[in-house]
Design a protein around this motif. Structure first.
Motif, PDB file in Angstrom:
ATOM      1  N   GLY A  51       0.805  -1.215   0.000  1.00 27.99           N
ATOM      2  CA  GLY A  51       0.000   0.000   0.000  1.00 27.99           C
ATOM      3  C   GLY A  51       0.837   1.263   0.000  1.00 27.99           C
ATOM      4  O   GLY A  51       0.316   2.346   0.257  1.00 27.99           O
ATOM      5  N   TYR A  52       2.139   1.144  -0.286  1.00 25.95           N
ATOM      6  CA  TYR A  52       2.994   2.317  -0.254  1.00 25.95           C
ATOM      7  C   TYR A  52       2.830   3.137  -1.528  1.00 25.95           C
ATOM      8  O   TYR A  52       2.644   2.611  -2.618  1.00 25.95           O
ATOM      9  CB  TYR A  52       4.477   1.904  -0.158  1.00 25.95           C
ATOM     10  N   GLN A  53       2.942   4.482  -1.372  1.00 24.73           N
ATOM     11  CA  GLN A  53       3.068   5.378  -2.522  1.00 24.73           C
ATOM     12  C   GLN A  53       4.242   6.300  -2.246  1.00 24.73           C
ATOM     13  O   GLN A  53       4.585   6.543  -1.087  1.00 24.73           O
ATOM     14  CB  GLN A  53       1.789   6.179  -2.720  1.00 24.73           C
ATOM     15  N   LYS A  71       4.088   7.089   1.664  1.00 18.37           N
ATOM     16  CA  LYS A  71       2.823   7.147   2.398  1.00 18.37           C
ATOM     17  C   LYS A  71       2.258   5.749   2.376  1.00 18.37           C
ATOM     18  O   LYS A  71       2.251   5.093   1.331  1.00 18.37           O
ATOM     19  CB  LYS A  71       1.878   8.122   1.705  1.00 18.37           C
ATOM     20  N   ASN A  72       1.825   5.236   3.515  1.00 24.80           N
ATOM     21  CA  ASN A  72       1.350   3.853   3.516  1.00 24.80           C
ATOM     22  C   ASN A  72      -0.166   3.802   3.513  1.00 24.80           C
ATOM     23  O   ASN A  72      -0.849   4.829   3.397  1.00 24.80           O
ATOM     24  CB  ASN A  72       1.962   3.078   4.680  1.00 24.80           C
ATOM     25  N   ALA A  73      -0.698   2.599   3.652  1.00 25.91           N
ATOM     26  CA  ALA A  73      -2.134   2.387   3.499  1.00 25.91           C
ATOM     27  C   ALA A  73      -2.941   3.142   4.542  1.00 25.91           C
ATOM     28  O   ALA A  73      -4.116   3.409   4.350  1.00 25.91           O
ATOM     29  CB  ALA A  73      -2.420   0.894   3.594  1.00 25.91           C
ATOM     30  N   PHE A  74      -2.300   3.474   5.670  1.00 22.95           N
ATOM     31  CA  PHE A  74      -3.036   4.181   6.711  1.00 22.95           C
ATOM     32  C   PHE A  74      -2.895   5.691   6.561  1.00 22.95           C
ATOM     33  O   PHE A  74      -3.339   6.443   7.418  1.00 22.95           O
ATOM     34  CB  PHE A  74      -2.530   3.749   8.088  1.00 22.95           C
ATOM     35  N   GLY A  75      -2.237   6.112   5.480  1.00 20.39           N
ATOM     36  CA  GLY A  75      -2.097   7.528   5.227  1.00 20.39           C
ATOM     37  C   GLY A  75      -0.979   8.185   6.006  1.00 20.39           C
ATOM     38  O   GLY A  75      -0.854   9.407   6.027  1.00 20.39           O
TER      39      GLY A  75
END
Lengths: 864, 513
Positions: free
Chosen positions: A771-773, A812-816
């Motif tokens: 889930g990383y961006q 930024k991961n899946a939890f923002g």
């Protein structure tokens, strides 16, 4: 014969398993059921095991001879018991299978015959010698186990298997030296042998590691095939690129200090192997254990510490001769150490009165001769001396045992019963022992025509004429760098004076051997018996019927004059082996009598040493010179001893001792080497131990222990709290653990690595995450290249020499949640002295010779 | 088709059938009046027949092991009918190898119990049906390819073991059982919650399907990705509890010490083996996505930390124990740490899966042997518990001391025993995967471990018992002796001839995509 070859094909020669397993079975049965079998059962089992093994060895020998006939190549019979494991080697060499495999060729077939044959005779001898010992079955179990281990050592097809046998014989030697372990001195001697041998074993382990790294093989064929890779230069110094703190020194000193020093891998391997050999075969500086090892029963001394185990080092040098010849410096070291050992041990033997001690130092000295032989590249001469030495030294030890056996009629103290000053005149009482002892004696001192004469003269001849050649053309290895051609390593050249020095040492040693051996023989067999007053019809006091030879048990009052019957000849089980060995000592020389142009042994072993022989050159001639010196040495030594001890009754020796008491005591006390080792090694170890103890007391106990005990007490308080049944503490710990795992997986981690793609091209790759961006700042202006997060994980960077660049990455991961990191990429400056071009190519020609090829040079420049 | 299924699943079926039969025999058989203990308790019909029932259970389990071998030789891939059981049970070479190890460990424990229960007059022959049911659960767990099957198998295995721990009606035993049960339920609940989240995020319950669905989840924020991460946390914790990795190990020393020793042995070998098998399958199949096996942010660094913690903490604490049984409990935690190193190595080394299986096999024979030797060293009322109890036993009973030493050396990893090669291949896999720090930590820990294993040997061979101390007297039991012989032969055989087994372990992979 054809039927045999059919049943036992060369590539699955299961007869080797028979040779090996018989002694193992013997050891097992005697060890486990020996008590119930009774003496006859144990005797039968032990003799049958070794005898059967000997017969199988003879058959194998014949089959091998059949296979060897009419072939230039060395014949080999192999047997793979099972695949053991494989170790991964260097990446370019692949993985190395280690098989439990055995092989037989001319070299170890000969050795195998000696081990099982002499072994059988000594087993037979021991049945009488050890007859009354309470540990009879234990003794034969160990002895059989020794034969098994020794056979593993010589038949093993690779270094690891050889090492198993190597450790096995070491263990058996330890057990047998300390056979009468209730005696403190014997137990100490066993321990000493064990520990000194560990030092040697370390060398063997290092050698194995080097073979794995450089050659990528551990079996004989693989090592011989890949030996050319051992000519790779290995940088010894400096560790790293520069010596730390060297910049503080003056420029010239720093430059000298920082000059890289190389040796060939072959030299390292050779030295490491020789350390192992020196330990097992009692060479300087590791010879100290062997004389003490004579604390064991006399047959053990004959079998293990004279005829077989101690020659394992010589065997190993012969076995890996093709590797050793690649390192002339190591070979010269071996020859020199051998010659020095021969001299040193002989000079100690001058002053010993314990007959087993004299023979022990004589063994060390003769082993020195063997190393002198193999060191100058005369492998078959050195090995021939192994064989003849096995005959005459086993005979001498067993003869000494026979004398000691007779002395035990009345003297039960070990030291006194072995003291030659208590003997004399045995010629009259023990005619067979006398005759056989004389046979072995004339062999060891080199009486013309005996086995020792031929084998020793062959070694002396080769010491004078034979040299090891440099394995590379021009004797140096060079390297191309941007700054031009540089010499990495100049190979060591055999010195012109080397042969003369080695020869001279050998001749002096031969004189000394003739002298001290004659002193021994005159002392034991001529003159008057001095052990006790001989009385006719003497009757033993009742409590003396228990005779246990070396076992110190009864101590007589030294002042009380002893009386007893005349010493008698030993029973046939003891003199028969003596007779066989004496015959072999006298006649064995004709196996390799170069003087008479009889050399079946050389022809037989030739193919095995063919590869190594390419690097050895031997000058012609010198034969008559050597002959003159050899016979002269024998005559001088014998004549001097005869004059001193027979004509003058030992008067000159006594006078000499009186005039130079210091020198004599020095030699008698073995030049205080044991004491020096005690001081240097044991004392420093003790000092180290003291330091460690002090550190333990103040640092560990004082600080660390208080700290840890504090922590443990704290933890203990918690644990006690828990132990009363409060399971929710356990649950709480689990919750904390879960939270920690969760924290790690839920928090974002901005990580990246740099990859070098091509000259000046680098890529910065962000680590993937679920889930990383990512967003990047590649231009270093503090602004993100794009405010939007994307899935772009990689950025490419181009750099010139000496440049660097800093990038920033945010994920930024899946939890923002987000995390940041900056990465600096740099390219080193150009260094003109370093260059990619390598070294030399080393290739093996189809005919087996090794050639080093310098860059830009035709292979014809190669030298064997 | 049907034959394929029956033959393929025969190890599982035979053990299940055996469990039922033994339960009947235990309930309706005639009690043995000579063997009845005057405990005053209401004895059931199997009382006094521990030996015979133990033999029966061991035979069933060894038959299971033999059938596993048979299935292996036939090749699970050739048994087409086994496709029918997918995705619930995935009966591949990996499963069959684990089944063999489980049956072997279970069989050895049953033999030990046959001697132990009789000697110590524990008239509770339900031990054996419980072991068999647990083993059925363990085998199903190793094969489980679907979340529900996995959970049911896990509980089948665990419930039996909870009961085994509390078999001895002493306060200590009961306390241990209760602790294990409560904490085990807690871990199971976490795991169940994780499974539910996974289902919610992916809509699938089979592991392979979950793996595909996770791979399809794209980059970026979203409830799906967050759910998967939380599920991963919970599943990892649940599995770490079962393999007793630090810090989820707190129950282990208490439960291992409180349980009757054969039950301890069973927990140490079978439960741990099955848990590692399912761990490998779940992590590699369901969570095998590249983004979840990343060294920066996936499960590998978590497991690596657990591995380091398990090895270090367990080895340090084990050295401070005075009870040998408790020391062995910590040793099993340390061994879980070594195996976890190999689990981490699976991300980059293809050989790592095989090294785990081989390691578990060597660990099984060594540990079962060590507990067996401990059992052998104590007879009724004179049990060997502490180091002191074992002092000087080598002089009085050389065979027992020698057997114990062999297993301890194997646990310490001394060549040429099985344990050495187990560790060797684990560390080789770790080096292959470039996990140098983990390898070094593992090697250092092996050194620390050698200290407390060798300490037992020192006590047995070089210490004299304190004057007036009660001497441990070894029991005489053919069951225990035969278990030790089997284990010793395997320890030596795997040390001398590791190659064939290793080649087999190398081809037994979970078949990740």
């Amino acid at each position: 014969m054809e039927a045999l070859v059919k049943v036992f094909p060369a590539n699955d020669f299961s007869l080797l398993a028979v040779i090996l397993c018989l002694p193992l079975i013997g050891a097992f049965i005697n060890g486990v059921f020996g008590k119930r079998l009774g003496r006859e059962g144990v005797t039968l089992m032990a003799l049958a095991a070794v005898g059967g093994s000997f017969l199988a060895a003879v058959v194998s020998f014949l089959v091998l001879r059949q296979a060897q006939a009419g072939s230039e190549q060395a014949a080999r019979l192999t047997y793979v018991a099972w695949d053991w494991l494989s170790v991964s080697g260097r990446h370019d060499l692949g993985s190395i299978p280690i098989k439990v495999a055995f092989s037989l060729d001319a070299l170890n077939a000969t050795m195998c015959l000696v081990v099982t044959g002499v072994g059988f005779l000594i087993h037979l001898y021991s049945t009488k010698y050890m007859e009354k010992d309470p540990g009879y079955h234990r003794f034969f179990a160990y002895l059989n186990l020794f034969i098994f281990s020794m056979l593993v050592l010589i038949l093993g097809d690779s270094l690891p298997i050889l090492f198993v046998g190597w450790e096995g014989v070491g263990l058996c030697s330890y057990l047998l030296i300390g056979f009468w372990f209730t005696d403190e001195k014997n137990a100490q001697a066993g321990k000493k042998a064990f520990i000194v041998n560990r030092i040697g074993d370390f060398g063997l382990l290092v050698a194995m590691a080097l073979f794995v790294y450089h050659v990528g093989a551990l079996d004989w064929i693989g090592i011989e095939g890949g030996r050319s890779r051992l000519l790779e230069p290995v940088k010894l110094w400096p560790i790293g690129n520069v010596v730390p703190l060297s910049s503080a020194l003056p420029e010239s000193a720093a430059a000298w200090l920082n000059t890289p020093r190389y040796v060939t891998a072959a030299s390292l391997v050779g030295l490491a192997l020789f350390l192992g050999c020196a330990g097992k075969s009692a060479q300087i500086p590791l010879y100290v254990w062997l004389p003490d090892a004579m604390a064991g029963p006399t047959p053990v001394s004959a079998l293990i510490h004279a005829a077989t185990m101690v020659t394992a080092g010589v065997y190993l040098v012969c076995r890996l001769s093709s590797v050793f010849v690649l390192a002339p410096a190591v070979m010269f070291t071996i020859a020199l150490v051998g010659a020095l050992t021969a001299l040193l041990a002989a000079s100690i033997a001058f002053a010993q009165n314990d007959i087993k001690k004299v023979l022990a130092y004589s063994t060390v000295s003769q082993l020195g001769y063997m190393f002198l032989g193999v060191g100058v590249g005369a492998f078959s001469a050195g090995f021939f001396h192994v064989v003849t030495h096995a005959f005459f030294k086993a005979c001498l030890f067993l003869g000494a045992g026979s004398v000691i056996y007779a002395m035990h009629k009345r003297i039960h103290d070990t030291d006194t019963s072995q003291d030659m000053r208590k003997m004399g005149g045995m010629k009259k009482y023990m005619p067979v022992t006398f005759a056989t002892f004389v046979g072995a004696w004339v062999a060891i001192i080199g009486f013309p025509g005996t086995s020792g004469f031929f084998s020793k003269d062959e070694i002396l001849l080769k010491a004078l004429t034979s040299q090891i050649q440099s394995p590379l053309p021009g004797g140096k290895i060079t390297q191309m760098t941007r700054a031009g051609e540089q010499t990495v390593l100049e190979l060591w050249q055999w010195p012109s004076w080397g042969n003369q020095v080695l020869f001279a040492m050998g001749v002096v040693g031969a004189v000394m051997t003739a002298f001290y051996m004659s002193r021994l023989v005159f002392g034991i067999f001529w003159g008057d018996f001095k052990g006790w007053t001989i009385k006719r019809k003497w009757k033993a006091p009742a409590h003396h019927d228990h005779d246990d030879h070396d076992h110190p048990h009864h101590h007589h009052d030294p002042d009380e004059p002893l009386e007893g019957p005349a010493p008698v000849e030993s029973p046939w089980q003891m003199w028969l082996p003596l007779a066989v060995l004496a015959a072999l000592s006298l006649g064995g020389g004709f196996l390799n009598a170069h003087l008479l142009h009889l050399h079946p042994m050389d022809d037989w072993l030739g193919p095995v040493f063919a590869t190594a022989a390419q690097n050895v050159t031997a000058a012609e001639g010198g034969l008559s010179l050597v002959l003159a010196f050899g016979i002269g040495a024998f005559a001088l030594g014998l004549g001097a001893a005869y004059w001193v001890y027979r004509l003058q009754g030992g008067e000159p020796a006594r006078a000499f001792v009186e005039r130079m008491p210091g020198l004599h005591r020095w030699a008698q006390d073995k030049f205080y080497v044991d004491e020096a080792y005690d001081e240097a090694v044991v004392e420093s170890a003790a000092a180290l131990a003291d330091t460690a103890a002090a550190a333990d007391k103040y640092v560990v106990d004082g600080i660390v222990a208080k700290l840890t005990s504090g922590v443990v007490q704290l933890a203990g308080a918690g644990l006690r709290f828990v132990q009363t049944g409060k399971v929710h503490t356990y649950a709480a710990v689990m919750v904390v653990g879960t939270a920690a795992v969760g924290w790690f997986l839920i928090a974002p981690h901005a990580q990246a690595r740099t990859v070098h793609q091509s000259a000046g091209q680098y890529g910065v790759v962000a680590a993937p995450g679920f889930g990383y961006q990512y967003r990047w700042d590649t231009d270093g202006d503090g602004q993100w290249d794009s405010e939007e997060f994307s899935s772009q994980m990689q950025q490419d960077v181009t750099l010139g020499f000496g440049e660097n660049k800093t990038l920033r990455l945010q994920v930024k991961n899946a939890f923002g949640r987000t995390a940041e990191r900056s990465i600096t990429v740099s390219r080193p400056k150009l260094d003109p002295t370093r260059g990619p071009a390598t070294v030399i190519q080393i290739e093996q020609q189809p005919d087996g010779t090794v050639r080093g090829v310098l860059p830009g040079q035709q292979p014809t420049g190669g030298v064997q | 088709m049907t034959f394929d299924v029956v033959y393929g699943l025969s190890p599982l079926l035979v053990v299940a059938l055996g469990a039922l039969l033994l339960m009947l025999a235990e309930a309706f058989g005639k009690p043995n009046p000579q063997g009845l203990a005057p405990t005053g308790e209401v004895s059931d019909a199997g009382a006094g027949r521990a030996g015979e029932l133990g033999m029966g259970a061991a035979v069933v389990l060894f038959v299971g092991a033999a059938l596993s071998l048979g299935v292996w030789l036939a090749g699970p891939d050739n048994l087409v009918g086994l496709e029918l059981t997918r995705p619930y049970l995935i009966w591949d070479r990996f499963t069959v190898f684990v089944c063999f190890t489980l049956c072997l460990g279970g069989g050895l424990s049953c033999l030990l119990a046959g001697g132990y229960l009789t000697e110590h007059e524990i008239d509770r022959a339900e031990f054996f049906p419980l072991v068999l049911f647990s083993t059925v659960g363990a085998m199903a767990l190793a094969a489980a390819g679907e979340l529900l099957t996995l959970f049911v198998a896990l509980e089948t295995m665990s419930l039996g073991v909870y009961a085994l721990v509390g078999l001895r009606r002493t306060p200590r035993s009961s306390e241990a059982a209760l602790k294990y049960f409560l904490l085990g339920s807690f871990a199971a609940a976490l795991m169940l919650f994780g499974a539910a989240l996974l289902y919610g995020a992916t809509g699938r319950t089979d592991l392979a399907g979950i793996g595909q669905a996770i791979a399809a989840i794209g980059q970026g924020e979203g409830p799906g990705a967050a759910q998967v991460l939380i599920a991963l946390v919970l599943v990892v914790v649940g599995l770490a509890f079962k393999v007793s990795a630090v810090p989820f190990h707190m129950w282990t020393p208490d439960a291992y010490e409180g349980a009757p020793t054969p039950a301890t042995s069973y927990m140490a070998v079978a439960v741990k083996t099955a848990a590692f098998a399912v761990m490998v399958r779940v992590l590699l199949i369901a969570f095998g996505d590249e983004r979840l096996t990343s060294w920066a942010s996936g499960w590998p660094p978590v497991l690596a930390t657990l591995a380091v913690a398990s090895m270090t903490v367990a080895n340090l604490v084990a050295g401070r124990q005075s009870s040998v049984k408790r020391m062995l409990a910590y040793s099993s935690i340390a061994h879980a740490g070594y195996a976890l190193v190999a689990v981490v190595a699976t991300i980059r080394s293809p050989a790592a899966e095989g090294s785990i299986l081989f390691y578990l096999l060597t660990y099984t024979v060594s540990t079962a042997g060590a507990f067996g030797a401990l059992i052998l060293c104590g007879s009724r009322g004179k049990e060997a518990v502490s180091y002191e109890d074992l002092a000087g036993i080598a002089k009085r009973h050389p065979a027992a001391a020698m057997a114990f030493s062999l297993f301890l050396l194997s646990l310490a990893g001394v060549p040429p025993t099985a344990g050495f090669f187990g560790k060797l291949y684990v560390f080789q896999a770790a080096i292959d995967a470039e996990l140098y720090v983990l390898t070094v930590v593992g090697l250092l820990n092996s050194l620390v471990g050698a200290y407390y294993y060798l300490r037992v040997i020192v006590f047995m061979y070089m210490r004299e018992p304190a004057p007036g101390a009660t001497l441990a007297v070894p029991m005489r039991s053919g069951y225990v002796a035969s278990a030790l012989v089997i284990a010793a032969v395997l320890v030596i055989a795997l040390g001398v001839l590791p190659n064939v087994t290793l080649e087999w372990a190398a081809i037994a992979t979970v078949g990740r995509s």
